[in-house]
Design a protein around this motif. Structure first.
Motif, PDB file in Angstrom:
ATOM      1  N   TRP A  52       0.860  -1.255  -0.067  1.00 38.24           N
ATOM      2  CA  TRP A  52       0.016   0.268   0.011  1.00 38.24           C
ATOM      3  C   TRP A  52       0.851   1.047   0.055  1.00 38.24           C
ATOM      4  CZ3 TRP A  52      -3.623   1.659   4.578  1.00 38.24           C
ATOM      5  CH2 TRP A  52      -4.553   2.592   4.208  1.00 38.24           C
ATOM      6  N   ARG A  53       2.049   1.319   0.922  1.00 42.47           N
ATOM      7  CA  ARG A  53       2.926   2.298   0.862  1.00 42.47           C
ATOM      8  C   ARG A  53       4.133   1.949   0.125  1.00 42.47           C
ATOM      9  NH1 ARG A  53       0.202   1.978   5.435  1.00 42.47           N
ATOM     10  NH2 ARG A  53       1.537   0.055   6.296  1.00 42.47           N
ATOM     11  N   LYS A  54       4.249   2.221  -0.957  1.00 43.66           N
ATOM     12  CA  LYS A  54       5.311   1.729  -1.894  1.00 43.66           C
ATOM     13  C   LYS A  54       6.660   2.142  -1.607  1.00 43.66           C
ATOM     14  CE  LYS A  54       2.032   1.217  -5.728  1.00 43.66           C
ATOM     15  NZ  LYS A  54       1.631  -0.132  -5.457  1.00 43.66           N
ATOM     16  N   GLY A  55       6.706   3.090  -0.842  1.00 39.96           N
ATOM     17  CA  GLY A  55       7.999   3.673  -0.368  1.00 39.96           C
ATOM     18  C   GLY A  55       8.639   2.928   0.915  1.00 39.96           C
ATOM     19  N   GLN A  56       7.734   2.222   1.545  1.00 41.89           N
ATOM     20  CA  GLN A  56       8.160   1.683   2.753  1.00 41.89           C
ATOM     21  C   GLN A  56       8.843   0.475   2.600  1.00 41.89           C
ATOM     22  OE1 GLN A  56       4.955   1.382   5.971  1.00 41.89           O
ATOM     23  NE2 GLN A  56       5.529  -0.878   6.292  1.00 41.89           N
ATOM     24  N   ALA A  57       9.790   0.432   3.171  1.00 39.86           N
ATOM     25  CA  ALA A  57      10.936  -0.706   2.971  1.00 39.86           C
ATOM     26  C   ALA A  57      10.512  -2.135   3.291  1.00 39.86           C
ATOM     27  CB  ALA A  57      12.283  -0.613   3.750  1.00 39.86           C
ATOM     28  N   ILE A  58      10.774  -3.174   2.748  1.00 37.48           N
ATOM     29  CA  ILE A  58      10.299  -4.406   3.249  1.00 37.48           C
ATOM     30  C   ILE A  58      10.644  -5.055   4.611  1.00 37.48           C
ATOM     31  CG2 ILE A  58      10.856  -6.991   2.593  1.00 37.48           C
ATOM     32  CD1 ILE A  58      11.000  -6.328  -0.289  1.00 37.48           C
ATOM     33  N   PHE A  59      12.084  -4.692   4.977  1.00 36.08           N
ATOM     34  CA  PHE A  59      12.430  -4.499   6.248  1.00 36.08           C
ATOM     35  C   PHE A  59      12.223  -3.185   6.747  1.00 36.08           C
ATOM     36  CE2 PHE A  59      14.896  -8.044   4.235  1.00 36.08           C
ATOM     37  CZ  PHE A  59      14.625  -8.935   5.181  1.00 36.08           C
ATOM     38  N   ARG A  60      10.868  -2.909   7.416  1.00 37.31           N
ATOM     39  CA  ARG A  60      10.509  -1.487   7.655  1.00 37.31           C
ATOM     40  C   ARG A  60      11.066  -1.229   9.023  1.00 37.31           C
ATOM     41  NH1 ARG A  60       7.347  -2.222  11.799  1.00 37.31           N
ATOM     42  NH2 ARG A  60       6.381  -4.415  12.063  1.00 37.31           N
ATOM     43  N   MET A 158       3.564   0.825   9.662  1.00 39.01           N
ATOM     44  CA  MET A 158       2.784  -0.646  10.111  1.00 39.01           C
ATOM     45  C   MET A 158       3.333  -1.547   9.161  1.00 39.01           C
ATOM     46  SD  MET A 158       0.097  -0.190  12.195  1.00 39.01           S
ATOM     47  CE  MET A 158      -1.598  -0.646  11.728  1.00 39.01           C
ATOM     48  N   GLY A 159       3.218  -2.779   9.880  1.00 44.16           N
ATOM     49  CA  GLY A 159       3.549  -4.102   9.177  1.00 44.16           C
ATOM     50  C   GLY A 159       2.953  -5.271   9.940  1.00 44.16           C
ATOM     51  N   PHE A 160       3.031  -6.622   9.299  1.00 43.90           N
ATOM     52  CA  PHE A 160       2.137  -7.575   9.888  1.00 43.90           C
ATOM     53  C   PHE A 160       2.612  -8.002  11.373  1.00 43.90           C
ATOM     54  CE2 PHE A 160       5.871  -9.701   8.215  1.00 43.90           C
ATOM     55  CZ  PHE A 160       6.295 -10.539   9.450  1.00 43.90           C
ATOM     56  N   ALA A 161       4.145  -7.827  11.681  1.00 40.83           N
ATOM     57  CA  ALA A 161       4.496  -8.058  12.946  1.00 40.83           C
ATOM     58  C   ALA A 161       4.223  -7.322  14.190  1.00 40.83           C
ATOM     59  CB  ALA A 161       6.113  -8.313  13.035  1.00 40.83           C
ATOM     60  N   ALA A 162       3.703  -5.785  13.568  1.00 40.66           N
ATOM     61  CA  ALA A 162       3.145  -4.863  14.662  1.00 40.66           C
ATOM     62  C   ALA A 162       1.942  -5.459  15.287  1.00 40.66           C
ATOM     63  CB  ALA A 162       2.942  -3.707  14.056  1.00 40.66           C
ATOM     64  N   HIS A 205      -2.690  -9.893  11.797  1.00 39.12           N
ATOM     65  CA  HIS A 205      -1.665  -9.821  10.913  1.00 39.12           C
ATOM     66  C   HIS A 205      -2.165  -8.655   9.668  1.00 39.12           C
ATOM     67  CE1 HIS A 205       0.885 -12.335  12.957  1.00 39.12           C
ATOM     68  NE2 HIS A 205       1.636 -12.694  12.269  1.00 39.12           N
ATOM     69  N   LEU A 206      -3.309  -9.345   8.825  1.00 42.79           N
ATOM     70  CA  LEU A 206      -3.681  -8.404   7.926  1.00 42.79           C
ATOM     71  C   LEU A 206      -3.961  -7.127   8.379  1.00 42.79           C
ATOM     72  CD1 LEU A 206      -5.834 -11.146   6.327  1.00 42.79           C
ATOM     73  CD2 LEU A 206      -3.824 -10.150   5.272  1.00 42.79           C
ATOM     74  N   ASN A 207      -4.698  -6.597   9.377  1.00 39.68           N
ATOM     75  CA  ASN A 207      -4.913  -5.407   9.891  1.00 39.68           C
ATOM     76  C   ASN A 207      -3.705  -4.456  10.130  1.00 39.68           C
ATOM     77  OD1 ASN A 207      -7.661  -6.257  10.259  1.00 39.68           O
ATOM     78  ND2 ASN A 207      -7.356  -6.779  12.295  1.00 39.68           N
ATOM     79  N   HIS A 208      -2.659  -5.017  10.477  1.00 37.40           N
ATOM     80  CA  HIS A 208      -1.574  -4.323  10.503  1.00 37.40           C
ATOM     81  C   HIS A 208      -0.469  -4.087   9.397  1.00 37.40           C
ATOM     82  CE1 HIS A 208      -2.854  -4.973  14.575  1.00 37.40           C
ATOM     83  NE2 HIS A 208      -2.087  -3.847  15.091  1.00 37.40           N
ATOM     84  N   ALA A 209      -0.896  -4.931   8.449  1.00 38.56           N
ATOM     85  CA  ALA A 209      -0.059  -5.029   7.063  1.00 38.56           C
ATOM     86  C   ALA A 209       0.126  -4.010   6.418  1.00 38.56           C
ATOM     87  CB  ALA A 209      -0.284  -6.483   6.370  1.00 38.56           C
ATOM     88  N   ASN A 210       1.022  -4.064   5.498  1.00 39.69           N
ATOM     89  CA  ASN A 210       1.190  -2.680   4.513  1.00 39.69           C
ATOM     90  C   ASN A 210       0.349  -3.125   3.333  1.00 39.69           C
ATOM     91  OD1 ASN A 210       1.947  -0.698   3.050  1.00 39.69           O
ATOM     92  ND2 ASN A 210       4.148  -1.274   2.597  1.00 39.69           N
ATOM     93  N   LEU A 211      -0.893  -3.047   3.742  1.00 38.78           N
ATOM     94  CA  LEU A 211      -2.010  -3.352   2.524  1.00 38.78           C
ATOM     95  C   LEU A 211      -2.955  -2.597   2.444  1.00 38.78           C
ATOM     96  CD1 LEU A 211      -2.067  -7.326   3.112  1.00 38.78           C
ATOM     97  CD2 LEU A 211      -1.022  -6.341   1.310  1.00 38.78           C
ATOM     98  N   GLY A 212      -3.486  -2.010   1.226  1.00 40.10           N
ATOM     99  CA  GLY A 212      -4.616  -1.142   1.236  1.00 40.10           C
ATOM    100  C   GLY A 212      -6.107  -1.792   0.831  1.00 40.10           C
TER     101      GLY A 212
END
Length: 303
Positions: A52-60, A158-162, A205-212
């Motif tokens: 969703w946030r394309k500029g966010q690093a994979i290892f955020r 935000m990311g799944f592990a959060a 996990h999905l709620n916190h993921a970088n997904l729109g």
């Protein structure tokens, strides 16, 4: 007193053996350790494929801190305190009821074994989610509870592990308030409960993921990334200053009780809470924060 000490010792021993079993035996589908890993990897792959946030690093930011929290809170915390505490308090509560001639079964409305399995699990899921929704609201409204909950809201990206970054006191509060409602419903075997837990972990996990995603019309039933990001918003209007979108798995409660709030696409909103720039950044300091925050506040008031 000796009985409770024995319960504590047995709790440690039983859970340690269970944890070893989870690590070694991969042949049962309700393995929580590998189940968590599989769900986490699956949602992480979705983040990478559909960011969703394309500029966010994979290892955020704080990716590894949150990954540590995930395994610590889901497994090691049980070994250190939760299982022993839960079993001891449960026995103490039963003994207190016994003094007045009652037992937990006295409050039981029905036995889930008398119901179709799907219906029993559905009731268990709805009741536990509603109680947790109310508990989540308390974490925002009661100051001393909010001090613990700040750990979760210290997430800045935000990311799944959060999902599983939280202070160890939170599950103590959740489990304590869940005890009576679940006792009223009756018992479930571990495999049945695993179905609900795996589903809840996946949604969390999905709620916190970088997904729109908001799941279309299902957004009125299930919590989702577009809704939950507003729960983590740093700046909220005065009329919702205590928080919004408290649902864990179900968003239904927020729509029913008017705590839903998605004013616009929140993809790039700032996350956190007022004053989070001074909040500790490492695991140990975050865990100790509630104990020292009161002293700091007291010192400031005296100066």
């Amino acid at each position: 007193m000796e009985k409770y000490i024995d319960i504590i010792k047995k709790s440690y021993s039983d859970y340690w053996n269970y944890l070893k079993y989870e690590l070694i035996d991969i042949n049962h589908w309700d393995n929580f350790f590998y189940g968590l890993i599989i769900i986490s990897l699956a949602v992480w792959m979705l983040e990478i494929a559909f960011p969703w946030r394309k500029g966010q690093a994979i290892f955020r930011k704080d990716f590894w801190l949150d990954t540590f929290y995930m395994f610590f809170n889901f497994f090691l915390l049980n070994l250190i305190v939760l299982i022993a505490l839960s079993n001891t308090v449960s026995e103490l509560f039963n003994d207190m009821l016994g003094v007045v001639g009652l037992s937990v079964s006295s409050f039981q409305l029905f036995d889930v074994d008398d119901l179709p399995k799907w219906l029993g699990l559905l009731i268990f899921f709805i009741v536990s989610d509603f109680v947790q929704w109310n508990t989540h609201r308390l974490l925002h409204r009661v100051d001393w509870l909010w001090n613990f909950h700040k750990v979760h809201h210290s997430v800045k990206e935000m990311g799944f592990a959060a999902h599983l970054r939280y202070h160890w006191m939170e599950p103590v509060v959740y489990k304590s308030l869940l005890y009576i409602p679940i006792a009223i419903i009756g018992g479930f075997d571990a495999q049945d409960v695993a179905i609900v837990y795996f589903f809840s972990i996946a949604i969390g996990h999905l709620n916190h993921a970088n997904l729109g995603w908001d799941y279309g019309f299902l957004k009125y039933i299930f919590n989702n990334p577009k809704m939950h990001i507003w729960h983590h918003a740093k700046g909220l209007p005065e009329h919702v200053r205590y928080g919004v979108n408290f649902g864990l798995t179900l968003s239904l409660w927020d729509y029913i009780f008017k705590t839903n709030f998605v004013p616009y696409d929140g993809r790039d909103i700032e996350l956190g809470f007022e004053g989070d720039e001074t909040f500790p950044k490492d695991f140990v300091s975050q865990e100790l924060y509630p104990a020292f925050s009161k002293k700091q506040a007291s010192d400031k008031s005296k100066s």
